[in-house]
Each structure stands twice: as C-alpha cells, then as structure tokens.
Design a protein around this motif. Structure first.
Motif, PDB file in Angstrom:
ATOM      1  N   SER A 178      46.465 -12.416 -19.043  1.00 15.63           N
ATOM      2  CA  SER A 178      47.032 -11.089 -18.817  1.00 15.63           C
ATOM      3  C   SER A 178      48.181 -11.173 -17.824  1.00 15.63           C
ATOM      4  O   SER A 178      49.182 -10.466 -17.962  1.00 15.63           O
ATOM      5  CB  SER A 178      45.951 -10.143 -18.298  1.00 15.63           C
ATOM      6  N   GLY A 179      48.045 -12.066 -16.828  1.00 14.03           N
ATOM      7  CA  GLY A 179      49.158 -12.257 -15.892  1.00 14.03           C
ATOM      8  C   GLY A 179      50.348 -12.905 -16.568  1.00 14.03           C
ATOM      9  O   GLY A 179      51.494 -12.503 -16.364  1.00 14.03           O
ATOM     10  N   PHE A 180      50.095 -13.947 -17.391  1.00 12.16           N
ATOM     11  CA  PHE A 180      51.190 -14.577 -18.118  1.00 12.16           C
ATOM     12  C   PHE A 180      51.863 -13.594 -19.076  1.00 12.16           C
ATOM     13  O   PHE A 180      53.079 -13.594 -19.252  1.00 12.16           O
ATOM     14  CB  PHE A 180      50.675 -15.790 -18.914  1.00 12.16           C
ATOM     15  N   GLY A 181      51.031 -12.759 -19.690  1.00 13.67           N
ATOM     16  CA  GLY A 181      51.601 -11.771 -20.597  1.00 13.67           C
ATOM     17  C   GLY A 181      52.506 -10.805 -19.871  1.00 13.67           C
ATOM     18  O   GLY A 181      53.543 -10.390 -20.391  1.00 13.67           O
ATOM     19  N   THR A 182      52.125 -10.460 -18.642  1.00 14.91           N
ATOM     20  CA  THR A 182      52.984  -9.568 -17.845  1.00 14.91           C
ATOM     21  C   THR A 182      54.322 -10.218 -17.572  1.00 14.91           C
ATOM     22  O   THR A 182      55.377  -9.580 -17.653  1.00 14.91           O
ATOM     23  CB  THR A 182      52.274  -9.228 -16.521  1.00 14.91           C
ATOM     24  N   VAL A 183      54.280 -11.517 -17.255  1.00  9.92           N
ATOM     25  CA  VAL A 183      55.537 -12.222 -16.970  1.00  9.92           C
ATOM     26  C   VAL A 183      56.431 -12.255 -18.194  1.00  9.92           C
ATOM     27  O   VAL A 183      57.629 -11.980 -18.126  1.00  9.92           O
ATOM     28  CB  VAL A 183      55.237 -13.660 -16.479  1.00  9.92           C
ATOM     29  N   THR A 184      55.848 -12.585 -19.345  1.00 11.11           N
ATOM     30  CA  THR A 184      56.676 -12.689 -20.539  1.00 11.11           C
ATOM     31  C   THR A 184      57.191 -11.331 -20.996  1.00 11.11           C
ATOM     32  O   THR A 184      58.316 -11.218 -21.466  1.00 11.11           O
ATOM     33  CB  THR A 184      55.860 -13.346 -21.672  1.00 11.11           C
ATOM     34  N   ARG A 185      56.351 -10.292 -20.855  1.00 11.22           N
ATOM     35  CA  ARG A 185      56.830  -8.962 -21.226  1.00 11.22           C
ATOM     36  C   ARG A 185      57.940  -8.494 -20.285  1.00 11.22           C
ATOM     37  O   ARG A 185      58.823  -7.744 -20.682  1.00 11.22           O
ATOM     38  CB  ARG A 185      55.662  -7.968 -21.198  1.00 11.22           C
ATOM     39  N   ALA A 186      57.898  -8.983 -19.047  1.00 10.11           N
ATOM     40  CA  ALA A 186      58.932  -8.579 -18.092  1.00 10.11           C
ATOM     41  C   ALA A 186      60.286  -9.103 -18.491  1.00 10.11           C
ATOM     42  O   ALA A 186      61.316  -8.544 -18.118  1.00 10.11           O
ATOM     43  CB  ALA A 186      58.575  -9.095 -16.695  1.00 10.11           C
ATOM     44  N   LEU A 187      60.312 -10.190 -19.300  1.00 10.75           N
ATOM     45  CA  LEU A 187      61.605 -10.708 -19.734  1.00 10.75           C
ATOM     46  C   LEU A 187      62.306  -9.718 -20.657  1.00 10.75           C
ATOM     47  O   LEU A 187      63.531  -9.649 -20.687  1.00 10.75           O
ATOM     48  CB  LEU A 187      61.407 -12.051 -20.456  1.00 10.75           C
ATOM     49  N   GLY A 188      61.540  -8.988 -21.461  1.00 11.61           N
ATOM     50  CA  GLY A 188      62.148  -8.031 -22.370  1.00 11.61           C
ATOM     51  C   GLY A 188      62.553  -6.739 -21.714  1.00 11.61           C
ATOM     52  O   GLY A 188      63.460  -6.071 -22.180  1.00 11.61           O
ATOM     53  N   GLY A 189      61.916  -6.337 -20.639  1.00  9.72           N
ATOM     54  CA  GLY A 189      62.254  -5.107 -19.939  1.00  9.72           C
ATOM     55  C   GLY A 189      61.490  -5.032 -18.638  1.00  9.72           C
ATOM     56  O   GLY A 189      60.289  -4.794 -18.644  1.00  9.72           O
ATOM     57  N   ILE A 190      62.138  -5.298 -17.537  1.00 11.03           N
ATOM     58  CA  ILE A 190      61.471  -5.350 -16.236  1.00 11.03           C
ATOM     59  C   ILE A 190      61.240  -3.935 -15.749  1.00 11.03           C
ATOM     60  O   ILE A 190      62.174  -3.231 -15.377  1.00 11.03           O
ATOM     61  CB  ILE A 190      62.317  -6.143 -15.226  1.00 11.03           C
ATOM     62  N   LEU A 191      59.951  -3.521 -15.759  1.00 11.85           N
ATOM     63  CA  LEU A 191      59.594  -2.193 -15.293  1.00 11.85           C
ATOM     64  C   LEU A 191      58.766  -2.250 -14.009  1.00 11.85           C
ATOM     65  O   LEU A 191      58.904  -1.387 -13.151  1.00 11.85           O
ATOM     66  CB  LEU A 191      58.798  -1.453 -16.387  1.00 11.85           C
ATOM     67  N   GLY A 192      57.901  -3.278 -13.908  1.00  5.99           N
ATOM     68  CA  GLY A 192      57.088  -3.382 -12.711  1.00  5.99           C
ATOM     69  C   GLY A 192      57.935  -3.726 -11.505  1.00  5.99           C
ATOM     70  O   GLY A 192      58.729  -4.663 -11.527  1.00  5.99           O
ATOM     71  N   GLY A 193      57.748  -2.962 -10.454  1.00  3.51           N
ATOM     72  CA  GLY A 193      58.508  -3.209  -9.233  1.00  3.51           C
ATOM     73  C   GLY A 193      59.970  -2.846  -9.327  1.00  3.51           C
ATOM     74  O   GLY A 193      60.778  -3.313  -8.514  1.00  3.51           O
ATOM     75  N   LEU A 194      60.345  -2.016 -10.298  1.00  5.36           N
ATOM     76  CA  LEU A 194      61.752  -1.682 -10.482  1.00  5.36           C
ATOM     77  C   LEU A 194      62.296  -0.909  -9.283  1.00  5.36           C
ATOM     78  O   LEU A 194      63.430  -1.139  -8.850  1.00  5.36           O
ATOM     79  CB  LEU A 194      61.915  -0.859 -11.767  1.00  5.36           C
ATOM     80  N   THR A 195      61.495  -0.021  -8.739  1.00  2.71           N
ATOM     81  CA  THR A 195      61.948   0.755  -7.583  1.00  2.71           C
ATOM     82  C   THR A 195      62.261  -0.151  -6.409  1.00  2.71           C
ATOM     83  O   THR A 195      63.291   0.006  -5.740  1.00  2.71           O
ATOM     84  CB  THR A 195      60.871   1.776  -7.180  1.00  2.71           C
ATOM     85  N   THR A 196      61.392  -1.123  -6.164  1.00  2.00           N
ATOM     86  CA  THR A 196      61.620  -2.063  -5.064  1.00  2.00           C
ATOM     87  C   THR A 196      62.892  -2.863  -5.292  1.00  2.00           C
ATOM     88  O   THR A 196      63.691  -3.068  -4.365  1.00  2.00           O
ATOM     89  CB  THR A 196      60.423  -3.014  -4.923  1.00  2.00           C
ATOM     90  N   LEU A 197      63.098  -3.315  -6.515  1.00  2.00           N
ATOM     91  CA  LEU A 197      64.304  -4.092  -6.822  1.00  2.00           C
ATOM     92  C   LEU A 197      65.559  -3.254  -6.623  1.00  2.00           C
ATOM     93  O   LEU A 197      66.582  -3.758  -6.116  1.00  2.00           O
ATOM     94  CB  LEU A 197      64.237  -4.615  -8.260  1.00  2.00           C
ATOM     95  N   VAL A 198      65.499  -1.986  -7.015  1.00  2.00           N
ATOM     96  CA  VAL A 198      66.657  -1.110  -6.839  1.00  2.00           C
ATOM     97  C   VAL A 198      66.957  -0.914  -5.349  1.00  2.00           C
ATOM     98  O   VAL A 198      68.116  -0.974  -4.914  1.00  2.00           O
ATOM     99  CB  VAL A 198      66.410   0.244  -7.529  1.00  2.00           C
ATOM    100  N   VAL A 199      65.906  -0.689  -4.555  1.00  2.00           N
ATOM    101  CA  VAL A 199      66.100  -0.516  -3.113  1.00  2.00           C
ATOM    102  C   VAL A 199      66.681  -1.786  -2.492  1.00  2.00           C
ATOM    103  O   VAL A 199      67.607  -1.723  -1.667  1.00  2.00           O
ATOM    104  CB  VAL A 199      64.765  -0.138  -2.440  1.00  2.00           C
ATOM    105  N   VAL A 200      66.144  -2.936  -2.876  1.00  2.00           N
ATOM    106  CA  VAL A 200      66.654  -4.205  -2.367  1.00  2.00           C
ATOM    107  C   VAL A 200      68.126  -4.373  -2.723  1.00  2.00           C
ATOM    108  O   VAL A 200      68.950  -4.763  -1.879  1.00  2.00           O
ATOM    109  CB  VAL A 200      65.818  -5.377  -2.933  1.00  2.00           C
TER     110      VAL A 200
END
Length: 370
Positions: A148-170
C-alpha cells in the motif's frame, strides 16, 4: 485636603509584586530565565513541524539560487531574469514528468504493486521450503501493508496530491527567500546582539555555499542514477524500466535508505521475468551503487561536508519517525548544516586560543626585553 504639587508624580508606594529582598530577586530572575528556556523548548517542539517546513523552504531556495548562480556564469542578464528561467524550467520539467508518468507508465504503475507482492510471496515460500518457519498468511498481511505504501508512491507519480499544501508553502517561501535573500538575512541578524552579527553573516554564508553544493550534487546524482537505471534496464528488456528509473532517481535524494528501497524494487521486478533477468537487475543495482559510492558521493563530499554514513542513517531514522517523509528528505541537509555550524564554532574557539597564546608570547617577550 492636600494635593501634590503640579506636575509631581503621586507617591503610591512599592508594587505588591515587588520582591524587596535582593537575594530573592536574584533567585527569582534566575528562575525566570530557566522557565523561559523551558518554555522556549516546549514552543520549539510544538512548532517543530512548521520549523521543518521553513527549513525545507531554505533548501528549496538554495537549489534555485544554485541554478541562478550557475546560469550567471554564462548568461550576463539580471538576477530576476535568471530566477524566472530556473523556475519556469523547473515547472516545465514537473509538468513533463507528470504527463509522462500519467500517460506513458500509468498502467505499469498500477501493475507494479501486484508484481512486487507476488515476488515477495514466492521468496518467502522458497525460504519456507529451505527450513525457515514462515507463516504465509502473516507474510501476506505485512506485504499488503508495504505494498500500500509502494502503491502510494507510484500513484504519486501520476498526480501528487498528498502533502500538496506543504509543497506549495515550501515553494512560496523558498521563492520569496531566493528573490531577496539579503532582506531575510538582515532581519535575522537584527535580532542578534551587535557583536555577534559579523560572525552570523560569515556562518550563514558558509552554510549557504555548502547547501548549494550539496543540493547540486544531490540533483546530479538523481539524474545520473535515474537515466542510467532506465537505460540499463531497458537495454535488457526489464519490465517497467521507465518507472524504475524514475523511482530510482527520486529515491536517490535520500542517501542510504533510498538506495536500498530502489534496489529491492528493481530486483523484485527483475525476478518476475526469470532468474537471469533477476540476476541482471542485481548487477545493475550494484553497478549503480558503485558509481554513486565511488564517483558521485566523493565528488559531492569533496566540495561540501563529508558526513559519516552511520550518522546520516541515524539522523534519517530519527527524523523519519518524528516528522515522516518530510523529515526523512530533510535529515541529510539539516545534519550538514549542523556540522557546518559546529565546525565554525570550533574554528572560532581555535582562533581565540591562538590569539591568547600569541598575546602571552608577546607579553613574555616584552618582559624579557625589559
């Protein structure tokens, strides 16, 4: 009725909170200092996540500033234009990566967790036949959690949604800092004692230089490992070569841990195509790690700070437990900055000792002449 003279302050006596005993006042002042230090420590822990986001913005600013300075060697244009070029190029690359990951390897990313799970189950079944007492049902549960963790990583390649707010602030804070770095540097220096400001500017300058070199070397390593992995795997026909190349390049940002994770994924996918392909992926993994360990890392360490691998791994484990993926990514840069500060402090002490020794020698020489 008596009245005070015009303009005179009325005599209202001492405040009921005033401590008349000088010794008690001294002890109360000391207690207030300790209470303030404890309160500051508690506040730091409470806002540690926000402080880590700010540090991440500093790392991002250092990466952008490094690109701006590199462009300045060949393009004699204003700094604002160079900043715009670096930012536009970075956004264009991210858009391309998102499109490529989303359109070209989305099916591979969806199949990736299933392949890893199948290979892990086969591995544990083989170990069971060799005499290791392993419960396959428990193993499947653990594998499911990991996948499930690996799946999260691979799905993030298609569209990074997790932690998007933090990335925008950074990104926003980093852009503001890189546009006017001296403004924020002077703001921090203003809060320090006047006699400490000169040393603060020197230390910050060394830290910024080290951070730029460290991030430049890290980006070079990511690009080299990603492209080399994709080329070597595609040459042999290993499935999901592009996906494995992207994952290897991204995970190369995390020393030690990233290499192990990418290597395990690469080998598991390789053995899905047979023993020969699996052995070939093992060869590719060790070849990449040798190039990284004997060429890229020494090149980076020669220009920046040489961090002990065990120390880096310990910092990654601690930061990962405390702050998750963000702490894991920033553990290495934070450790490098702490080392720079400690080395600068040690150099100050050494310079002070040398000055004292020279003063004593001059005093002894003056007495001898007298």
């Amino acid at each position: 009725m008596s009245s005070d003279p015009q303009g005179a302050e009325p005599n209202i006596g001492a405040s009921p909170t005033r401590i008349s005993n000088p010794e008690l006042r001294h002890e109360a002042s000391r207690a207030a200092v300790w209470i303030g230090m404890v309160g500051l420590a508690v506040l730091t822990v409470y806002i540690s996540q926000s402080l880590l986001v700010i540090f991440g913005a500093m790392v991002f600013a250092a990466m952008i500033d490094g690109g701006v300075r590199l462009l300045g060697r060949g393009l004699k244009i204003g700094r604002s234009w160079r900043i715009a070029i670096v930012l536009v190029s970075s956004v264009a690359f991210l858009i391309w990566l998102g499109w490529f990951a989303g359109s070209q390897i989305s099916q591979e990313a969806a199949q990736f967790p299933a392949i890893v799970e199948t290979q892990m189950i086969q591995l544990f079944e083989w170990l069971d036949t060799q005499g290791f007492a392993i419960d396959i049902s428990d193993v499947q549960g653990l594998i499911g959690q990991a996948i499930s963790g690996f799946g999260t990583v691979t799905r993030a390649l298609g569209g990074i949604l997790g932690g998007l707010t933090t990335l925008v602030v950074v990104a926003i804070i980093g852009i503001y800092v890189v546009i006017e770095p001296r403004l924020y540097e002077r703001g921090v220096a203003w809060m320090m004692p006047a006699e400490k400001r000169h040393e603060f500017y020197i230390t910050v300058s060394i830290m910024a230089y080290t951070m730029r070199r460290l991030m430049f070397g890290r980006l070079v390593g990511m690009v080299v490992e990603g492209i080399f992995t994709w080329a070597m795997l595609a040459l042999y026909g290993v499935p999901m070569a592009a996906l494995l190349g992207i994952l290897t390049g991204l995970l190369a940002f995390i020393p030690n841990i990233g290499a192990v994770i990418s290597g395990v994924l690469m080998v598991l996918v390789g053995f899905s195509g047979g023993t020969e392909m699996g052995l070939y992926t093992i060869f590719v993994y060790f070849l990449i790690q040798n190039i990284d360990g004997y060429v890229i890392i020494p090149m980076i360490a020669k220009k920046t700070v040489d961090l002990a691998p065990a120390l880096v791994l310990a910092a990654q484990l601690i930061m990962g437990i405390l702050f998750g993926i963000l702490g894991l990514f920033l553990a290495d840069p934070l450790l490098a900055m702490i080392k720079v500060a400690l080395e600068r402090r040690a150099q100050q002490n050494e310079d002070g000792d040398q000055a004292v020794i020279r003063a004593k020698e001059e005093a002894v020489a003056a007495l001898g002449d007298a």
